[in-house]
Design a protein around this motif. Sequence first.
Motif, short mmCIF file in Angstrom:
data_model
loop_
_atom_site.label_atom_id
_atom_site.label_comp_id
_atom_site.label_asym_id
_atom_site.label_seq_id
_atom_site.Cartn_x
_atom_site.Cartn_y
_atom_site.Cartn_z
N ALA A 195 6.40 4.09 4.62
CA ALA A 195 6.73 3.61 5.66
C ALA A 195 8.34 2.92 5.60
O ALA A 195 9.21 3.15 6.41
CB ALA A 195 6.40 2.51 6.34
N ASP A 196 8.30 2.10 4.42
CA ASP A 196 9.79 1.31 4.63
C ASP A 196 10.63 3.21 4.04
O ASP A 196 11.83 3.01 3.51
CB ASP A 196 9.55 0.57 3.16
N LEU A 197 10.00 3.63 3.28
CA LEU A 197 11.15 4.74 2.69
C LEU A 197 11.66 5.70 3.96
O LEU A 197 12.94 5.95 3.75
CB LEU A 197 10.43 5.99 2.15
N ALA A 198 11.25 6.27 4.81
CA ALA A 198 11.25 6.67 6.42
C ALA A 198 12.60 5.45 6.84
O ALA A 198 13.03 6.45 7.68
CB ALA A 198 10.33 7.17 7.38
N GLU A 199 12.00 4.53 6.88
CA GLU A 199 12.81 3.65 7.64
C GLU A 199 14.30 3.23 7.53
O GLU A 199 15.11 3.50 7.68
CB GLU A 199 12.22 2.07 7.72
N TRP A 200 14.63 3.72 5.61
CA TRP A 200 15.44 3.38 5.26
C TRP A 200 16.48 5.17 5.19
O TRP A 200 17.42 5.02 5.84
CB TRP A 200 15.67 3.04 3.26
N ARG A 201 15.84 5.85 5.31
CA ARG A 201 16.43 7.44 5.16
C ARG A 201 15.93 7.48 7.10
O ARG A 201 17.64 8.10 7.03
CB ARG A 201 15.27 8.28 5.00
N ALA A 202 15.92 6.87 7.60
CA ALA A 202 16.92 6.27 9.30
C ALA A 202 18.07 6.04 9.14
O ALA A 202 18.86 6.30 10.39
CB ALA A 202 15.71 6.65 9.66
N ALA A 203 18.01 4.87 8.09
CA ALA A 203 19.34 3.82 8.59
C ALA A 203 20.15 4.46 7.57
O ALA A 203 21.20 4.34 7.17
CB ALA A 203 18.79 3.19 8.12
N GLY A 204 20.11 6.02 7.22
CA GLY A 204 21.15 7.05 6.29
C GLY A 204 21.06 7.28 4.61
O GLY A 204 21.88 7.45 4.17
N TYR A 205 20.00 5.92 4.56
CA TYR A 205 20.06 6.35 2.61
C TYR A 205 19.72 7.40 2.25
O TYR A 205 18.65 8.11 3.22
CB TYR A 205 18.50 5.40 2.21
N ALA A 249 22.33 1.48 3.90
CA ALA A 249 20.90 1.43 4.62
C ALA A 249 19.89 -0.28 4.48
O ALA A 249 19.11 -1.01 5.65
CB ALA A 249 20.33 2.93 3.76
N ALA A 250 20.56 -0.57 3.37
CA ALA A 250 19.45 -2.25 3.19
C ALA A 250 19.75 -3.58 4.64
O ALA A 250 19.95 -3.78 4.83
CB ALA A 250 19.90 -2.33 2.01
N ARG A 251 21.28 -2.79 4.24
CA ARG A 251 22.17 -4.19 5.50
C ARG A 251 21.88 -3.75 7.03
O ARG A 251 20.90 -4.34 7.83
CB ARG A 251 23.58 -4.69 5.57
N ILE A 252 21.64 -2.26 7.53
CA ILE A 252 21.34 -1.87 8.69
C ILE A 252 19.06 -1.73 8.95
O ILE A 252 18.98 -2.41 9.39
CB ILE A 252 20.69 -0.29 9.25
N VAL A 253 18.39 -1.76 7.91
CA VAL A 253 16.94 -2.42 8.04
C VAL A 253 17.04 -3.81 8.63
O VAL A 253 16.01 -3.85 8.89
CB VAL A 253 16.68 -1.32 6.46
N ALA A 254 17.58 -4.44 7.21
CA ALA A 254 17.29 -6.48 7.21
C ALA A 254 17.74 -6.37 9.18
O ALA A 254 17.58 -7.09 9.59
CB ALA A 254 18.32 -6.27 6.98
N GLN A 255 18.67 -6.07 9.85
CA GLN A 255 19.60 -6.08 10.98
C GLN A 255 18.23 -5.71 11.48
O GLN A 255 17.84 -6.33 13.29
CB GLN A 255 20.65 -5.20 11.47
N ARG A 256 17.83 -4.10 11.65
CA ARG A 256 16.90 -4.06 13.25
C ARG A 256 15.82 -5.15 12.48
O ARG A 256 15.07 -5.39 13.73
CB ARG A 256 16.50 -2.72 12.38
N HIS A 257 15.24 -5.17 11.65
CA HIS A 257 14.35 -6.37 10.96
C HIS A 257 14.74 -8.29 12.24
O HIS A 257 13.74 -8.40 12.82
CB HIS A 257 13.81 -6.23 9.59
N ALA A 258 15.90 -8.02 11.70
CA ALA A 258 16.03 -9.28 12.75
C ALA A 258 15.79 -9.39 14.24
O ALA A 258 15.40 -10.34 14.52
CB ALA A 258 17.60 -9.38 12.12
N GLN A 259 16.38 -8.08 14.42
CA GLN A 259 15.96 -7.55 15.66
C GLN A 259 14.92 -7.76 16.70
O GLN A 259 14.47 -8.20 17.79
CB GLN A 259 16.84 -6.86 16.05
N THR A 300 1.06 -1.35 -0.64
CA THR A 300 0.30 0.15 -0.59
C THR A 300 0.92 1.13 0.68
O THR A 300 2.06 1.10 0.03
CB THR A 300 -0.90 -0.60 1.57
N ARG A 301 0.13 2.12 -0.46
CA ARG A 301 0.62 3.61 -0.13
C ARG A 301 1.75 3.77 1.03
O ARG A 301 2.96 4.39 1.39
CB ARG A 301 0.10 4.54 -0.94
N ALA A 302 0.55 3.89 2.09
CA ALA A 302 1.29 3.82 3.68
C ALA A 302 2.32 2.88 3.84
O ALA A 302 3.82 3.59 4.37
CB ALA A 302 0.39 3.40 4.58
N GLU A 303 2.87 1.58 3.36
CA GLU A 303 3.52 0.60 3.56
C GLU A 303 5.04 1.15 2.58
O GLU A 303 6.20 1.39 3.76
CB GLU A 303 3.54 -0.61 3.00
#
Length: 86
Positions: free
Chosen positions: A43-53, A68-78, A37-40
């Motif tokens: 939210a993904d873009l905001a998460e990537w930007r928070a990771a430095g992208y 940024a992809a590695r950081i986001v993946a680590q956060r999801h794994a956590q 969805t547009r909201a998802e």
Amino acid sequence: MKTLSRIGLGALLAAVSMSAAMAQSSPRPSDPSAPKTRAEVKADLAEWRAAGYDPLDWINYPHNAQRAARIVAQRHAQQTDGTVTQ
């Protein structure tokens, strides 16, 4: 009898349409190929930007996106495992 059967048919139709509407408004299925969805996407873009992208940083494009992809993946794994990966 016609009136009673029409009322029954109308009630059945209303119940089916309500169940279909509820099924569509339920959370995303676990199917990763389902469209987001547009909201998802926001939210993904905001998460990537928070990771430095930075999408406007064209000079360092592949590296900053991969980092940024590695950081986001680590956060999801956590979040799913409850463990910290570094």
